[in-house]
Write an enzyme that holds these catalytic residues in place. Sequence first.
Site, mmCIF file in Angstrom:
data_model
loop_
_atom_site.group_PDB
_atom_site.id
_atom_site.type_symbol
_atom_site.label_atom_id
_atom_site.label_comp_id
_atom_site.label_asym_id
_atom_site.label_seq_id
_atom_site.Cartn_x
_atom_site.Cartn_y
_atom_site.Cartn_z
ATOM 1 C CB CYS A 160 -0.889 -0.006 1.252
ATOM 2 S SG CYS A 160 -1.987 1.429 1.359
ATOM 3 C CD GLU A 204 -6.593 1.164 -4.233
ATOM 4 O OE1 GLU A 204 -5.545 0.510 -4.309
ATOM 5 O OE2 GLU A 204 -6.705 2.204 -3.529
HETATM 6 C C1 LIG Z 1 3.933 -7.279 0.392
HETATM 7 N N1 LIG Z 1 4.015 -7.858 -0.934
HETATM 8 C C2 LIG Z 1 3.800 -7.096 -2.002
HETATM 9 O O1 LIG Z 1 3.430 -5.943 -1.976
HETATM 10 C C3 LIG Z 1 3.957 -7.769 -3.305
HETATM 11 C C4 LIG Z 1 5.191 -8.355 -3.640
HETATM 12 C C5 LIG Z 1 5.332 -8.981 -4.898
HETATM 13 C C6 LIG Z 1 4.259 -9.053 -5.801
HETATM 14 C C7 LIG Z 1 3.018 -8.483 -5.453
HETATM 15 C C8 LIG Z 1 1.865 -8.629 -6.418
HETATM 16 C C9 LIG Z 1 2.859 -7.847 -4.204
HETATM 17 N N2 LIG Z 1 1.657 -7.240 -3.858
HETATM 18 C C10 LIG Z 1 1.209 -6.100 -4.472
HETATM 19 N N3 LIG Z 1 1.879 -5.635 -5.549
HETATM 20 C C11 LIG Z 1 1.361 -4.552 -6.165
HETATM 21 N N4 LIG Z 1 1.974 -4.048 -7.284
HETATM 22 C C12 LIG Z 1 2.927 -4.902 -7.981
HETATM 23 C C13 LIG Z 1 3.908 -4.095 -8.780
HETATM 24 N N5 LIG Z 1 3.210 -3.135 -9.640
HETATM 25 C C14 LIG Z 1 4.017 -2.503 -10.638
HETATM 26 C C15 LIG Z 1 5.377 -2.232 -10.396
HETATM 27 C C16 LIG Z 1 6.143 -1.601 -11.372
HETATM 28 C C17 LIG Z 1 5.592 -1.234 -12.608
HETATM 29 C C18 LIG Z 1 4.246 -1.504 -12.862
HETATM 30 C C19 LIG Z 1 3.467 -2.140 -11.876
HETATM 31 CL CL1 LIG Z 1 1.794 -2.482 -12.222
HETATM 32 C C20 LIG Z 1 2.348 -2.222 -8.905
HETATM 33 C C21 LIG Z 1 1.361 -2.982 -8.051
HETATM 34 N N6 LIG Z 1 0.259 -3.893 -5.723
HETATM 35 C C22 LIG Z 1 -0.357 -4.425 -4.635
HETATM 36 N N7 LIG Z 1 -1.492 -3.847 -4.229
HETATM 37 C C23 LIG Z 1 -2.368 -4.480 -3.236
HETATM 38 S S1 LIG Z 1 -4.006 -4.191 -3.918
HETATM 39 C C24 LIG Z 1 -3.526 -2.553 -4.453
HETATM 40 C C25 LIG Z 1 -2.110 -2.784 -5.004
HETATM 41 C C26 LIG Z 1 -1.273 -1.508 -5.008
HETATM 42 O O2 LIG Z 1 -1.364 -0.720 -5.921
HETATM 43 N N8 LIG Z 1 -0.427 -1.338 -3.970
HETATM 44 C C27 LIG Z 1 0.404 -0.163 -3.947
HETATM 45 N N9 LIG Z 1 0.096 -5.515 -3.980
HETATM 46 NI NI NI Z 2 -3.547 1.023 -0.270
#
Ligand SMILES: CNC(=O)c1cccc(C)c1Nc1nc(N2CCN(c3ccccc3Cl)CC2)nc(N2CSC[C@H]2C(=O)NC)n1
Ligand code: NI
Length: 186
Positions: free
Chosen positions: A113, A157
Amino acid sequence: MITMKDIVREGHPALRKRGAKVEFPLSDEHKALAKEMLEYLHNSQDDEIAAKYGLRAGVGLAAPQLGKSIQMTALFVPSYYEDEEPYLDEVWINPRIIRESVKRACLREGEGCLSVDRDVPGMVVRAARITVQYYTVDGEKITRKLDGYEAIVVQHEIDHLNGVMFYDHIDKENPLNIPTGVNVLG
Ligand SMILES: CNC(=O)c1cccc(C)c1Nc1nc(N2CCN(c3ccccc3Cl)CC2)nc(N2CSC[C@H]2C(=O)NC)n1
Ligand code: NI
Protein backbone atom coordinates in the site's frame (compact mmCIF):
# COMPACT_ATOMS: atom_id res chain seq x y z
CA MET A 1 1.47 16.43 -10.32
CA ILE A 2 0.96 14.12 -7.34
CA THR A 3 4.20 12.78 -5.82
CA MET A 4 4.91 10.69 -2.71
CA LYS A 5 4.88 13.79 -0.45
CA ASP A 6 1.15 14.18 -1.23
CA ILE A 7 0.35 10.65 -0.08
CA VAL A 8 -0.55 10.42 3.61
CA ARG A 9 0.90 7.53 5.64
CA GLU A 10 -0.38 5.33 8.47
CA GLY A 11 -1.53 7.38 11.44
CA HIS A 12 -3.18 10.06 9.29
CA PRO A 13 -6.86 10.26 10.34
CA ALA A 14 -8.13 10.28 6.72
CA LEU A 15 -7.02 6.63 6.40
CA ARG A 16 -9.37 5.59 9.19
CA LYS A 17 -12.48 7.54 8.17
CA ARG A 18 -15.26 6.75 5.72
CA GLY A 19 -15.12 9.20 2.82
CA ALA A 20 -18.11 11.40 2.06
CA LYS A 21 -20.21 10.64 -1.03
CA VAL A 22 -19.18 12.76 -4.01
CA GLU A 23 -21.91 14.98 -5.47
CA PHE A 24 -22.69 15.21 -9.19
CA PRO A 25 -21.97 17.09 -11.36
CA LEU A 26 -18.37 16.94 -10.17
CA SER A 27 -16.90 20.24 -9.01
CA ASP A 28 -13.88 21.49 -10.97
CA GLU A 29 -11.78 20.62 -7.93
CA HIS A 30 -13.00 17.00 -7.91
CA LYS A 31 -12.56 16.72 -11.70
CA ALA A 32 -8.95 17.91 -11.38
CA LEU A 33 -8.30 15.53 -8.45
CA ALA A 34 -9.63 12.55 -10.42
CA LYS A 35 -7.36 13.37 -13.35
CA GLU A 36 -4.31 13.82 -11.10
CA MET A 37 -4.93 10.55 -9.24
CA LEU A 38 -5.08 8.51 -12.45
CA GLU A 39 -2.03 10.37 -13.76
CA TYR A 40 -0.13 9.37 -10.60
CA LEU A 41 -0.77 5.69 -11.32
CA HIS A 42 0.34 6.04 -14.94
CA ASN A 43 3.50 7.91 -13.87
CA SER A 44 4.24 5.39 -11.12
CA GLN A 45 4.20 2.54 -13.62
CA ASP A 46 6.52 4.34 -16.05
CA ASP A 47 10.02 3.32 -14.97
CA GLU A 48 11.64 6.58 -16.13
CA ILE A 49 9.09 8.96 -14.58
CA ALA A 50 8.85 6.85 -11.40
CA ALA A 51 12.65 6.94 -10.99
CA LYS A 52 12.83 10.67 -11.78
CA TYR A 53 10.23 11.65 -9.19
CA GLY A 54 10.74 8.81 -6.69
CA LEU A 55 7.24 7.40 -7.15
CA ARG A 56 6.19 4.05 -5.66
CA ALA A 57 4.33 1.94 -8.22
CA GLY A 58 0.66 1.32 -7.62
CA VAL A 59 -2.39 0.07 -9.52
CA GLY A 60 -4.85 1.84 -7.23
CA LEU A 61 -4.99 5.16 -5.37
CA ALA A 62 -7.90 6.31 -3.19
CA ALA A 63 -8.66 9.96 -2.35
CA PRO A 64 -8.28 9.40 1.42
CA GLN A 65 -4.63 8.56 0.69
CA LEU A 66 -4.28 12.20 -0.36
CA GLY A 67 -6.01 13.35 2.82
CA LYS A 68 -9.30 13.90 0.92
CA SER A 69 -12.04 12.03 2.73
CA ILE A 70 -14.29 11.46 -0.29
CA GLN A 71 -15.50 8.34 -2.12
CA MET A 72 -13.23 8.50 -5.16
CA THR A 73 -10.56 6.05 -6.33
CA ALA A 74 -8.32 5.78 -9.38
CA LEU A 75 -7.52 2.35 -10.87
CA PHE A 76 -4.88 1.51 -13.46
CA VAL A 77 -4.35 -2.22 -13.78
CA PRO A 78 -2.25 -2.94 -16.86
CA SER A 79 -3.00 -6.04 -18.88
CA TYR A 80 -0.53 -8.88 -18.58
CA TYR A 81 0.47 -8.36 -22.22
CA GLU A 82 2.00 -4.97 -23.14
CA ASP A 83 0.10 -4.48 -26.39
CA GLU A 84 -3.34 -5.24 -24.89
CA GLU A 85 -5.72 -2.74 -23.35
CA PRO A 86 -5.32 -2.32 -19.56
CA TYR A 87 -7.86 -4.23 -17.44
CA LEU A 88 -8.80 -1.05 -15.55
CA ASP A 89 -7.85 2.53 -16.40
CA GLU A 90 -10.38 4.85 -14.81
CA VAL A 91 -11.64 6.76 -11.79
CA TRP A 92 -14.60 5.38 -9.85
CA ILE A 93 -16.93 7.58 -7.82
CA ASN A 94 -19.02 6.33 -4.87
CA PRO A 95 -18.18 2.68 -5.57
CA ARG A 96 -19.74 -0.08 -3.53
CA ILE A 97 -19.64 -3.86 -3.55
CA ILE A 98 -23.21 -5.12 -4.01
CA ARG A 99 -22.45 -8.88 -4.22
CA GLU A 100 -19.48 -11.05 -3.35
CA SER A 101 -18.68 -14.73 -3.79
CA VAL A 102 -18.35 -17.11 -0.87
CA LYS A 103 -15.14 -18.20 -2.59
CA ARG A 104 -12.11 -16.35 -1.20
CA ALA A 105 -8.83 -15.34 -2.87
CA CYS A 106 -5.55 -13.69 -1.95
CA LEU A 107 -2.28 -12.61 -3.55
CA ARG A 108 0.46 -15.17 -2.89
CA GLU A 109 2.91 -12.31 -2.24
CA GLY A 110 0.64 -10.41 0.09
CA GLU A 111 -0.40 -6.78 -0.47
CA GLY A 112 1.43 -3.50 -0.50
CA CYS A 113 0.00 0.00 0.00
CA LEU A 114 1.34 3.45 -0.94
CA SER A 115 0.32 4.69 2.51
CA VAL A 116 2.24 1.94 4.33
CA ASP A 117 6.03 2.37 4.40
CA ARG A 118 6.74 -1.11 5.68
CA ASP A 119 6.39 -4.66 4.53
CA VAL A 120 3.45 -6.33 6.27
CA PRO A 121 3.69 -10.05 5.49
CA GLY A 122 0.49 -12.05 5.50
CA MET A 123 -2.37 -13.36 3.43
CA VAL A 124 -5.02 -10.71 2.79
CA VAL A 125 -8.03 -12.97 2.23
CA ARG A 126 -10.73 -11.31 0.13
CA ALA A 127 -13.76 -12.30 -1.96
CA ALA A 128 -12.67 -14.03 -5.18
CA ARG A 129 -15.48 -12.49 -7.25
CA ILE A 130 -17.38 -9.25 -6.63
CA THR A 131 -20.13 -7.23 -8.26
CA VAL A 132 -19.45 -3.51 -7.92
CA GLN A 133 -21.66 -0.52 -8.57
CA TYR A 134 -19.96 2.84 -9.17
CA TYR A 135 -20.30 6.10 -11.07
CA THR A 136 -17.92 7.39 -13.71
CA VAL A 137 -16.70 11.00 -13.49
CA ASP A 138 -19.50 11.84 -15.95
CA GLY A 139 -22.11 10.47 -13.57
CA GLU A 140 -22.89 7.28 -15.48
CA LYS A 141 -23.96 4.46 -13.13
CA ILE A 142 -22.10 1.20 -13.85
CA THR A 143 -22.60 -2.29 -12.45
CA ARG A 144 -19.77 -4.69 -13.15
CA LYS A 145 -18.46 -8.11 -12.16
CA LEU A 146 -14.78 -8.61 -11.40
CA ASP A 147 -12.57 -11.55 -10.47
CA GLY A 148 -8.84 -12.30 -10.28
CA TYR A 149 -6.29 -9.59 -9.59
CA GLU A 150 -8.68 -6.72 -10.42
CA ALA A 151 -11.17 -7.96 -7.82
CA ILE A 152 -8.38 -7.88 -5.18
CA VAL A 153 -7.23 -4.38 -6.19
CA VAL A 154 -10.78 -2.97 -6.22
CA GLN A 155 -11.50 -4.42 -2.77
CA HIS A 156 -8.24 -2.89 -1.45
CA GLU A 157 -9.20 0.53 -2.81
CA ILE A 158 -12.86 0.44 -1.72
CA ASP A 159 -11.54 -0.51 1.74
CA HIS A 160 -9.60 2.80 1.75
CA LEU A 161 -12.86 4.69 1.12
CA ASN A 162 -14.24 3.06 4.27
CA GLY A 163 -11.21 3.52 6.54
CA VAL A 164 -10.02 -0.09 6.25
CA MET A 165 -6.34 -1.02 5.72
CA PHE A 166 -5.22 -4.24 4.01
CA TYR A 167 -3.56 -5.58 7.17
CA ASP A 168 -6.91 -5.43 9.02
CA HIS A 169 -7.71 -8.63 7.08
CA ILE A 170 -4.51 -10.53 8.03
CA ASP A 171 -4.91 -13.31 10.62
CA LYS A 172 -2.85 -12.04 13.59
CA GLU A 173 -2.23 -15.54 15.01
CA ASN A 174 -1.19 -17.11 11.73
CA PRO A 175 -0.58 -14.41 9.08
CA LEU A 176 0.82 -16.72 6.42
CA ASN A 177 -1.89 -19.34 6.81
CA ILE A 178 -3.96 -19.91 3.67
CA PRO A 179 -7.39 -21.17 4.77
CA THR A 180 -8.60 -24.19 2.78
CA GLY A 181 -10.41 -23.35 -0.44
CA VAL A 182 -8.81 -19.93 -0.86
CA ASN A 183 -7.64 -19.17 -4.42
CA VAL A 184 -4.00 -18.06 -4.29
CA LEU A 185 -3.24 -15.59 -7.10
CA GLY A 186 0.16 -14.79 -8.56
C1 LIG B 1 3.93 -7.28 0.39
N1 LIG B 1 4.01 -7.86 -0.93
C2 LIG B 1 3.80 -7.10 -2.00
O1 LIG B 1 3.43 -5.94 -1.98
C3 LIG B 1 3.96 -7.77 -3.30
C4 LIG B 1 5.19 -8.36 -3.64
C5 LIG B 1 5.33 -8.98 -4.90
C6 LIG B 1 4.26 -9.05 -5.80
C7 LIG B 1 3.02 -8.48 -5.45
C8 LIG B 1 1.87 -8.63 -6.42
C9 LIG B 1 2.86 -7.85 -4.20
N2 LIG B 1 1.66 -7.24 -3.86
C10 LIG B 1 1.21 -6.10 -4.47
N3 LIG B 1 1.88 -5.63 -5.55
C11 LIG B 1 1.36 -4.55 -6.17
N4 LIG B 1 1.97 -4.05 -7.28
C12 LIG B 1 2.93 -4.90 -7.98
C13 LIG B 1 3.91 -4.09 -8.78
N5 LIG B 1 3.21 -3.13 -9.64
C14 LIG B 1 4.02 -2.50 -10.64
C15 LIG B 1 5.38 -2.23 -10.40
C16 LIG B 1 6.14 -1.60 -11.37
C17 LIG B 1 5.59 -1.23 -12.61
C18 LIG B 1 4.25 -1.50 -12.86
C19 LIG B 1 3.47 -2.14 -11.88
CL1 LIG B 1 1.79 -2.48 -12.22
C20 LIG B 1 2.35 -2.22 -8.91
C21 LIG B 1 1.36 -2.98 -8.05
N6 LIG B 1 0.26 -3.89 -5.72
C22 LIG B 1 -0.36 -4.42 -4.64
N7 LIG B 1 -1.49 -3.85 -4.23
C23 LIG B 1 -2.37 -4.48 -3.24
S1 LIG B 1 -4.01 -4.19 -3.92
C24 LIG B 1 -3.53 -2.55 -4.45
C25 LIG B 1 -2.11 -2.78 -5.00
C26 LIG B 1 -1.27 -1.51 -5.01
O2 LIG B 1 -1.36 -0.72 -5.92
N8 LIG B 1 -0.43 -1.34 -3.97
C27 LIG B 1 0.40 -0.16 -3.95
N9 LIG B 1 0.10 -5.51 -3.98
NI1 NI C 1 -3.55 1.02 -0.27
